[in-house]
Design a protein around this motif. Structure first.
Motif, PDB file in Angstrom:
ATOM      1  N   THR A   1      16.894   6.957 -14.053  1.00 19.35           N
ATOM      2  CA  THR A   1      17.244   6.166 -13.309  1.00 19.35           C
ATOM      3  C   THR A   1      18.871   6.015 -13.483  1.00 19.35           C
ATOM      4  OG1 THR A   1      17.197   3.738 -12.980  1.00 19.35           O
ATOM      5  CG2 THR A   1      16.890   4.448 -15.157  1.00 19.35           C
TER       6      THR A   1
ATOM      7  N   THR B   1      19.123  -3.420  -6.740  1.00 19.86           N
ATOM      8  CA  THR B   1      20.286  -2.870  -6.743  1.00 19.86           C
ATOM      9  C   THR B   1      20.574  -2.067  -5.293  1.00 19.86           C
ATOM     10  OG1 THR B   1      20.702  -0.680  -7.776  1.00 19.86           O
ATOM     11  CG2 THR B   1      20.548  -2.738  -9.053  1.00 19.86           C
TER      12      THR B   1
ATOM     13  N   THR C   1       8.256  -1.782  -2.753  1.00 16.42           N
ATOM     14  CA  THR C   1       9.377  -1.099  -3.406  1.00 16.42           C
ATOM     15  C   THR C   1      10.646  -2.130  -3.398  1.00 16.42           C
ATOM     16  OG1 THR C   1       9.878   0.073  -1.267  1.00 16.42           O
ATOM     17  CG2 THR C   1       8.472   1.183  -2.935  1.00 16.42           C
TER      18      THR C   1
ATOM     19  N   THR D   1      18.652   1.216  -5.443  1.00 17.47           N
ATOM     20  CA  THR D   1      17.278   1.260  -5.383  1.00 17.47           C
ATOM     21  C   THR D   1      16.831   2.071  -4.425  1.00 17.47           C
ATOM     22  OG1 THR D   1      17.054  -0.945  -6.690  1.00 17.47           O
ATOM     23  CG2 THR D   1      15.192  -0.048  -5.563  1.00 17.47           C
TER      24      THR D   1
ATOM     25  N   SER E   1      13.943  -3.976  -3.798  1.00 20.76           N
ATOM     26  CA  SER E   1      15.317  -3.549  -4.012  1.00 20.76           C
ATOM     27  C   SER E   1      15.801  -4.628  -5.032  1.00 20.76           C
ATOM     28  CB  SER E   1      16.069  -3.554  -2.661  1.00 20.76           C
ATOM     29  OG  SER E   1      17.411  -3.220  -3.134  1.00 20.76           O
TER      30      SER E   1
ATOM     31  N   LYS F   1       9.111   5.603 -13.617  1.00 17.33           N
ATOM     32  CA  LYS F   1       9.049   6.658 -12.541  1.00 17.33           C
ATOM     33  C   LYS F   1       8.453   7.834 -13.329  1.00 17.33           C
ATOM     34  CE  LYS F   1      13.162   6.647 -11.269  1.00 17.33           C
ATOM     35  NZ  LYS F   1      14.542   7.125 -10.118  1.00 17.33           N
TER      36      LYS F   1
ATOM     37  N   THR G   1      13.830   2.370  -1.940  1.00 20.27           N
ATOM     38  CA  THR G   1      13.088   1.673  -1.200  1.00 20.27           C
ATOM     39  C   THR G   1      12.129   2.162  -0.343  1.00 20.27           C
ATOM     40  OG1 THR G   1      14.529   0.709   0.241  1.00 20.27           O
ATOM     41  CG2 THR G   1      14.093  -0.443  -1.798  1.00 20.27           C
TER      42      THR G   1
ATOM     43  N   HIS H   1       9.320   1.978  -9.695  1.00 25.43           N
ATOM     44  CA  HIS H   1      10.028   2.649  -8.910  1.00 25.43           C
ATOM     45  C   HIS H   1      11.317   2.642  -9.168  1.00 25.43           C
ATOM     46  CE1 HIS H   1      10.176  -1.270  -7.097  1.00 25.43           C
ATOM     47  NE2 HIS H   1      11.384  -1.018  -6.494  1.00 25.43           N
ATOM     48  N   THR H   2      12.027   1.641 -10.250  1.00 23.88           N
ATOM     49  CA  THR H   2      13.293   1.418 -10.259  1.00 23.88           C
ATOM     50  C   THR H   2      13.765   1.835 -12.002  1.00 23.88           C
ATOM     51  OG1 THR H   2      13.019  -0.623 -11.180  1.00 23.88           O
ATOM     52  CG2 THR H   2      13.352  -0.556  -8.879  1.00 23.88           C
ATOM     53  N   THR H   3      12.798   2.193 -12.802  1.00 25.07           N
ATOM     54  CA  THR H   3      13.347   2.520 -14.257  1.00 25.07           C
ATOM     55  C   THR H   3      12.777   3.824 -14.262  1.00 25.07           C
ATOM     56  OG1 THR H   3      11.045   1.652 -14.856  1.00 25.07           O
ATOM     57  CG2 THR H   3      12.924   0.175 -14.871  1.00 25.07           C
TER      58      THR H   3
ATOM     59  N   GLU I   1      19.444   1.756 -10.783  1.00 26.52           N
ATOM     60  CA  GLU I   1      18.629   1.383  -9.689  1.00 26.52           C
ATOM     61  C   GLU I   1      18.017   0.191 -10.206  1.00 26.52           C
ATOM     62  OE1 GLU I   1      15.965   4.978  -8.982  1.00 26.52           O
ATOM     63  OE2 GLU I   1      17.638   6.004  -9.941  1.00 26.52           O
ATOM     64  N   HIS I   2      17.871  -0.328 -11.225  1.00 30.41           N
ATOM     65  CA  HIS I   2      17.309  -1.570 -11.618  1.00 30.41           C
ATOM     66  C   HIS I   2      18.460  -2.509 -12.059  1.00 30.41           C
ATOM     67  CE1 HIS I   2      14.026  -4.150 -12.790  1.00 30.41           C
ATOM     68  NE2 HIS I   2      14.560  -4.475 -14.060  1.00 30.41           N
TER      69      HIS I   2
END
Length: 250
Positions: free
Chosen positions: A192, A167, A163, A170, A165, A143, A172, A137-139, A195-196
């Motif tokens: 992204t 950063t 999900t 992110t 967090s 995704k 969520t 969900h962050t990269t 987000e990571h």
């Protein structure tokens, strides 16, 4: 659906914890491994010597390191998705053209698992290696894969991993993430933007074969190099083209 072990074998799990620690520490002695994993020195020694006998661990200067036998396993994983020399050449070419890190990742056990990386002539912003696991969900890599999964698999991943967090950017909220995944399916591209890791930007496209998800192809780098219009236009166009070429090789 996500696989789960009904009767996990404790000894096997310990051996892999030992291996993962050796990778994390870039080699370690018996005492260091035992202390880090809260194992006795005798148990740790048994695990290490067994792995050494099997060729998965080697000993240099009183430290144990992961052995080269894992290269054969990595090669088998790449061959499983059809990532042959021709496909690797395309990935290398994309890295040379963009100057950035290019990553091929496949879906395994709730993560995007790195199968291959190539780096252009610009300094790499990370230390990704084959076998590293990336959150879905962050990269961008994750995704691009996440958006192609069926509803049952997506729900299983939410239940198992949530999900988290990483950063302040992110995503969520499940509804917001669901909206983004639908957009990714429509556009064929995933992004992204910090987000990571705060300065980590990337764009990815799914790689499919016979209407089946195989992997994702990602170009990533620091915000100042691939952010803004460069990410949206130039890099995105290059990666879509490369993903199509890899798809043809598969």
């Amino acid at each position: 659906m996500m696989p789960t072990a009904k009767n996990p074998v404790g000894t096997t799990k310990k051996s892999f914890r030992v291996l993962e620690l050796l990778v994390e520490l870039d080699g370690a002695g018996v005492s260091e491994v035992a202390d880090a994993l809260s194992l006795s020195k005798a148990t740790t020694h048994h695990h290490l010597t067994t792995l050494e006998e099997m060729g998965y661990v080697v000993r240099w200067d009183d430290k144990y390191h992961v052995g080269s036998r894992f290269l054969a396993l990595a090669g088998a994983a790449r061959r499983r998705i059809g990532l042959d020399d021709s496909a690797v050449d395309i990935v290398d070419e994309l890295a040379a053209t963009t100057g950035e890190r290019v990553t091929v990742a496949a879906f395994e056990c709730g993560y995007a698992v790195v199968l291959y990386t190539a780096t252009g002539d610009r300094p790499a912003h990370d230390d990704l290696s084959p076998g590293d696991r990336l959150p879905l969900h962050t990269t961008a890599a994750g995704k691009a894969i996440f958006a192609q999964l069926d509803a049952d698999s997506v729900e299983s991943i939410y239940r198992a991993y949530g999900t988290e967090s990483f950063t302040e950017k992110t995503i969520t909220d499940r509804d917001a993430l669901g909206d983004e995944l639908r957009m990714i399916r429509q556009q064929g591209l995933a992004f992204t933007r910090g987000e990571h890791h705060p300065d980590h930007y990337g764009v990815a496209a799914p790689i499919t074969a016979d209407d089946r998800l195989v992997a994702s192809l990602t170009v990533s780098g620091p915000k100042e190099r691939i952010g803004g219009k460069g990410l949206q236009q130039d890099v995105a166009g290059l990666i879509v083209s490369a993903a199509k070429r890899v798809r043809h090789e598969l």
